[in-house]
Design an enzyme around this catalytic site. Sequence first.
Site, PDB file in Angstrom:
ATOM      1  N   GLY A  12       0.842  -1.201   0.000  1.00  0.00           N
ATOM      2  CA  GLY A  12       0.000   0.000   0.000  1.00  0.00           C
ATOM      3  C   GLY A  12       0.878   1.253   0.000  1.00  0.00           C
ATOM      4  N   VAL A  24      17.013   8.531  -0.587  1.00  0.00           N
ATOM      5  CA  VAL A  24      17.908   7.400  -0.915  1.00  0.00           C
ATOM      6  C   VAL A  24      18.739   7.769  -2.146  1.00  0.00           C
ATOM      7  CG1 VAL A  24      18.029   5.014  -1.743  1.00  0.00           C
ATOM      8  CG2 VAL A  24      16.433   5.607   0.100  1.00  0.00           C
ATOM      9  N   GLY A 103       5.799  -2.088   3.722  1.00  0.00           N
ATOM     10  CA  GLY A 103       5.415  -2.633   5.026  1.00  0.00           C
ATOM     11  C   GLY A 103       5.961  -4.036   5.231  1.00  0.00           C
ATOM     12  N   THR A 127       4.169   2.699   5.751  1.00  0.00           N
ATOM     13  CA  THR A 127       2.766   2.275   5.688  1.00  0.00           C
ATOM     14  C   THR A 127       1.974   3.139   6.647  1.00  0.00           C
ATOM     15  OG1 THR A 127       1.177   0.526   6.262  1.00  0.00           O
ATOM     16  CG2 THR A 127       3.298   0.429   7.375  1.00  0.00           C
ATOM     17  N   ASP A 129      -0.378   2.200   8.350  1.00  0.00           N
ATOM     18  CA  ASP A 129      -0.880   1.357   9.450  1.00  0.00           C
ATOM     19  C   ASP A 129      -0.001   1.415  10.696  1.00  0.00           C
ATOM     20  OD1 ASP A 129      -1.812  -1.305   7.120  1.00  0.00           O
ATOM     21  OD2 ASP A 129      -2.680   0.666   7.541  1.00  0.00           O
ATOM     22  N   ARG A 173      -5.718  -1.873   8.456  1.00  0.00           N
ATOM     23  CA  ARG A 173      -5.720  -3.296   8.128  1.00  0.00           C
ATOM     24  C   ARG A 173      -6.180  -4.087   9.352  1.00  0.00           C
ATOM     25  NH1 ARG A 173      -4.353  -6.169   3.848  1.00  0.00           N
ATOM     26  NH2 ARG A 173      -3.209  -4.529   2.786  1.00  0.00           N
ATOM     27  N   ARG A 254      -4.738   7.529   2.648  1.00  0.00           N
ATOM     28  CA  ARG A 254      -3.508   7.046   1.982  1.00  0.00           C
ATOM     29  C   ARG A 254      -2.839   8.129   1.146  1.00  0.00           C
ATOM     30  NH1 ARG A 254      -4.159   1.414   0.817  1.00  0.00           N
ATOM     31  NH2 ARG A 254      -3.294   1.701  -1.254  1.00  0.00           N
TER      32      ARG A 254
END
Length: 321
Positions: A12, A24, A103, A127, A129, A173, A254
């Site tokens: 996700g 990065v 995740g 994530t 979550d 989730r 999201r």
Amino acid sequence: MAKTIGIVTSGGDAPGMNAAIRAVTRVSHAKGFQVIGFERGWDGLLTNSFRRLTPRSVGGIIQLGGTILHTLRCPGFEEKGAIEKGAETLSTHGVDSLVVIGGDGSFRGALELSRKSSALMIGIPATIDNDVYGTDETIGFDTAVNTAVGTIDKIRDTAISHERIFLVEVMGRKRGFLALEVGICVGAEVILIPEKPMSLADIVRLMEESAKKGKRAGIIVAAEGCGNTSKLALEMQQQTESEVRLSILGYAQRGGGPTARSRLLASLFAEKAVDLICQGKGSMAVGLQKGEITGYDLDKAAKDKKPIDLRLLQVADMLAT
Ligand code: F6P
């Protein structure tokens, strides 16, 4: 030939993934690496879909939600020969290290790939979550919390005007991290999370207690992992004197531009990821642990269950008095 670092965003999407890709890329280039971004999660390794990333090609993305590399909930490497194909793609491009931004499911894919590839695998937890073991916070969680809080504050206006109870479903989730933090921040009368199941009778009792305190409107925040909130809203209305309405926040949680905190986590996690690579350390995840950004076992990040502080539910109860 300069060493090459690969990047993949998987699972996700989460606000801040682009900030992580940017960091990065720029830290890697600053240390003399080349960078390749694979498209659409693990699928990019199976289809050899990639783009070269330079400091310039990641300009102007720190503030963007989503991921410029796109993502997929690719079943990973379940297909026969998929792991070998992924490892071959990395080898073809001379990728010595792969940074996986996602995740726990994405980290399981990285562990599978590490069985057939000599590339160092580094996981950056991203994530909404916040359910990755070993880090206090994941990239995107703060943004999702703020998105949900802003929306629920608006819902509270109409709840008060109509003297209604709103059952608000948030994502997460199977875990309750998002619901718990959002619930506290919006002053929810009740917070429902999968880690502490509550019966309908308990919920009705709490609603009646709230009404007896003179509260004629209220917000109940429910994690999606608690089950069918449409059915629950109906039952709550049938069993109390209150008008109950359901609001499912859904995918707005999201998206959106990452908050400063999500950008900061993304940037510092990314720097640590490249630092681990420079030290030759693979099969590691990067996490925030008691204020420190550190590397830890990717296997634990992928497989261990992150504990939730149920004491916060008691705090929330007191705050809802
Ligand atoms: O893992 C992030 C998440 O938004 C969960 O909170 C939610 O249950 C799930 O993704 C939805 O998955 P999908 O984007 O595949 O519908």
